[in-house]
Design an enzyme around this catalytic site. Sequence first.
Site, mmCIF file in Angstrom:
data_model
loop_
_atom_site.group_PDB
_atom_site.id
_atom_site.type_symbol
_atom_site.label_atom_id
_atom_site.label_comp_id
_atom_site.label_asym_id
_atom_site.label_seq_id
_atom_site.Cartn_x
_atom_site.Cartn_y
_atom_site.Cartn_z
ATOM 1 N N LEU A 116 0.751 0.523 12.821
ATOM 2 C CA LEU A 116 0.374 -0.662 11.679
ATOM 3 C C LEU A 116 -0.935 -0.114 10.780
ATOM 4 O O LEU A 116 -1.466 -1.022 10.917
ATOM 5 C CB LEU A 116 1.067 -1.424 12.333
ATOM 6 C CG LEU A 116 2.459 -1.493 12.976
ATOM 7 C CD1 LEU A 116 2.394 -3.303 13.598
ATOM 8 C CD2 LEU A 116 3.847 -1.175 12.202
ATOM 9 N N GLU A 153 -26.805 8.514 17.521
ATOM 10 C CA GLU A 153 -27.033 9.756 18.255
ATOM 11 C C GLU A 153 -26.603 10.146 19.562
ATOM 12 O O GLU A 153 -26.851 10.809 20.006
ATOM 13 C CB GLU A 153 -28.841 9.826 17.895
ATOM 14 C CG GLU A 153 -29.355 8.515 18.719
ATOM 15 C CD GLU A 153 -30.904 9.242 18.878
ATOM 16 O OE1 GLU A 153 -31.538 9.579 19.368
ATOM 17 O OE2 GLU A 153 -31.547 7.300 17.985
ATOM 18 N N SER A 176 0.699 -1.690 0.258
ATOM 19 C CA SER A 176 0.416 0.019 -0.100
ATOM 20 C C SER A 176 0.900 1.054 0.071
ATOM 21 O O SER A 176 0.759 1.938 -0.403
ATOM 22 C CB SER A 176 -1.058 -0.433 1.330
ATOM 23 O OG SER A 176 -1.595 -1.571 1.163
ATOM 24 N N GLU A 190 -10.450 -10.471 16.237
ATOM 25 C CA GLU A 190 -10.849 -10.074 14.745
ATOM 26 C C GLU A 190 -11.294 -12.297 14.152
ATOM 27 O O GLU A 190 -11.958 -12.432 13.759
ATOM 28 C CB GLU A 190 -9.506 -9.655 13.261
ATOM 29 C CG GLU A 190 -10.150 -8.365 13.426
ATOM 30 C CD GLU A 190 -9.741 -7.144 12.660
ATOM 31 O OE1 GLU A 190 -9.932 -6.151 12.908
ATOM 32 O OE2 GLU A 190 -8.681 -7.535 12.178
ATOM 33 N N HIS A 207 -32.020 10.366 14.869
ATOM 34 C CA HIS A 207 -32.873 9.043 14.914
ATOM 35 C C HIS A 207 -33.528 8.490 14.430
ATOM 36 O O HIS A 207 -34.842 8.664 13.662
ATOM 37 C CB HIS A 207 -33.841 10.181 15.788
ATOM 38 C CG HIS A 207 -34.591 9.143 16.715
ATOM 39 N ND1 HIS A 207 -33.718 8.566 17.867
ATOM 40 C CD2 HIS A 207 -35.928 8.808 17.063
ATOM 41 C CE1 HIS A 207 -35.140 7.799 18.379
ATOM 42 N NE2 HIS A 207 -36.002 7.874 17.661
ATOM 43 N N CYS A 215 -6.306 -6.713 5.064
ATOM 44 C CA CYS A 215 -7.050 -6.083 5.411
ATOM 45 C C CYS A 215 -8.593 -6.359 4.895
ATOM 46 O O CYS A 215 -9.855 -6.799 5.184
ATOM 47 C CB CYS A 215 -7.069 -4.185 5.508
ATOM 48 S SG CYS A 215 -6.095 -3.782 5.844
ATOM 49 N N CYS A 240 -1.593 -5.996 2.832
ATOM 50 C CA CYS A 240 -3.712 -5.439 3.791
ATOM 51 C C CYS A 240 -4.389 -6.439 2.137
ATOM 52 O O CYS A 240 -5.697 -6.788 2.827
ATOM 53 C CB CYS A 240 -3.752 -3.802 3.060
ATOM 54 S SG CYS A 240 -5.366 -4.044 2.704
ATOM 55 N N LYS A 242 -9.638 -10.541 4.826
ATOM 56 C CA LYS A 242 -9.761 -10.614 6.228
ATOM 57 C C LYS A 242 -11.579 -9.575 6.672
ATOM 58 O O LYS A 242 -13.066 -10.933 7.122
ATOM 59 C CB LYS A 242 -9.132 -9.197 7.261
ATOM 60 C CG LYS A 242 -10.027 -9.919 9.234
ATOM 61 C CD LYS A 242 -10.566 -8.445 9.142
ATOM 62 C CE LYS A 242 -9.628 -7.381 8.517
ATOM 63 N NZ LYS A 242 -8.673 -6.388 9.382
ATOM 64 N N TYR A 261 -5.621 -7.222 18.322
ATOM 65 C CA TYR A 261 -6.451 -6.962 17.079
ATOM 66 C C TYR A 261 -6.592 -8.462 15.830
ATOM 67 O O TYR A 261 -7.549 -8.559 16.062
ATOM 68 C CB TYR A 261 -7.103 -5.891 16.364
ATOM 69 C CG TYR A 261 -5.613 -5.602 15.224
ATOM 70 C CD1 TYR A 261 -6.271 -6.037 13.920
ATOM 71 C CD2 TYR A 261 -4.398 -4.832 15.261
ATOM 72 C CE1 TYR A 261 -5.664 -5.985 13.104
ATOM 73 C CE2 TYR A 261 -3.376 -4.818 14.463
ATOM 74 C CZ TYR A 261 -4.171 -5.468 13.135
ATOM 75 O OH TYR A 261 -3.068 -6.006 12.004
#
Length: 498
Positions: A357, A492, A49, A220, A487, A82, A77, A85, A216
């Site tokens: 990262l 909100e 990337s 995940e 709403h 990413c 990625c 995944k 993470y």
Amino acid sequence: MAITIQFTRLQLSLFKQRLSLLISCRLLSRTMASETVNRFDFLVIGGGSGGLAGARRAAELGASAAVIESHKLGGTCVNVGCVPKKVMWNAAVHAEFAHDRADYGYLGGNSQFSWHSLKTKRDAYIGRLNQIYLGNLNKANIVSIEGLASFTDDAEPTVEVGGKKYTAPHILIATGGRPSVLSDAEVPGANLGITSDGFFELDTLPKRCVIVGAGYIAVEMAGILSTLGSKTSIIIRQGEVLRNFDSLISANCTKELEKSGIEIWRNSQVKSVKKTQHGLEVTLATRDPETKGEKIGTIDDVDCLLWAIGREPNTSGLNLSQIGVKTDERGHIVVDEFQNTSRPGVYAVGDVCGKALLTPVAIAAGRKLAHRLFENKPESRVDYSNIPTVVFAHPPIGTVGLTEEEAIKSWGKDNLKIYQTSFTPMYHAVTARKSQCVMKLICAGTQERVVGLHMQGLGCDEMLQGFAVAIKMGATKADFDNTIAIHPTSSEELVTMR
């Protein structure tokens, strides 16, 4: 007759001299050809990337550029991060919705999930992306060089790829990172497990998974596998996952994992892995935080052990010491705020630097560097503060700015005001399955500037980007309060908290 023989010998001698000279010239020519250095304005090592973004922006600004990549274009990625995944996470979200179908009045019908079918379509999509990246390079007249790069001992920074040399006044290292692995010497049988890279090679959904790690990636992977039907356990060294996140997120994510049926082995470490007739046997040592005593346990019949214990920079083989590029104790390239390394004319962006990262950070750094080098913008650099990030857990997590712990260190506890809420999203009004949404605003100073926002719940991944813009612009709690709510939505709550 004697004169003729003498003349013939002279001719033969001259012929030999000419032949020797011709051979020498050809050898010299070949040597010179092999030493010919291909020159560009901008040379990028790594087609991920950050590297691709930097090369394309430099080309747009008129620079001649080349990208060296030894694997598939797109980097981590696109190929093993990413993008694939998110495809798998989307599939898991569909499984959650399928679970709620009857609650929303959809009676009957029982569709079956096919891991193989999804993998085939996912891999085809990634293959198309690889070709798109190559096409983009060709359109921009950027030279694509396939192979491994290594710096040479030439006077000016030069790399060699497949026996050919390349140089430029500006060389960018954007080689990314790879999953950390343990050796069998560290944990006997460790090589029987896979990493997140191996996850994308699985041909079938494992029945019994053990994931080692609290970051993470572990969260995940566990969420995806468990939601799609695999019995899943997470092994963590402390009491909660995501310990580098705000304490609200860490605690709530741990609770949501357990609520979804994932088994968490706290204060535990893998001691050994053994292959048996029915799968892997994972032996664990669990420490009691109070008594400090240790208990040994096992998880049997495991068909997927996944190590998610961190990532390491791809710097081995680059021969960085040859040109004086400094690295830290973990091998990350040391750079300043402008992405300069310790060697003038050599730069680095992305995961190889070990900071933030994230794909968008690498892209931004590559582009900012190109503007500095080729558009005469000497102050062009990335602002590493207030970087928004999402964890695709179940439900997803969104966070930007300081954690409460970081804010206390920066501002002092007395100068902070914390706003926090927890509620059940309206989606779950009619479902048997429930998940909470938690939100926290961290405000600092007399004007209550919002310096941190942390949330986990349905839709938090998509609602974060807009709030990140506001926080980057210096929004205060009053700015949030003065914004009319939408709403009924979960978002909100962020503009109505008291």
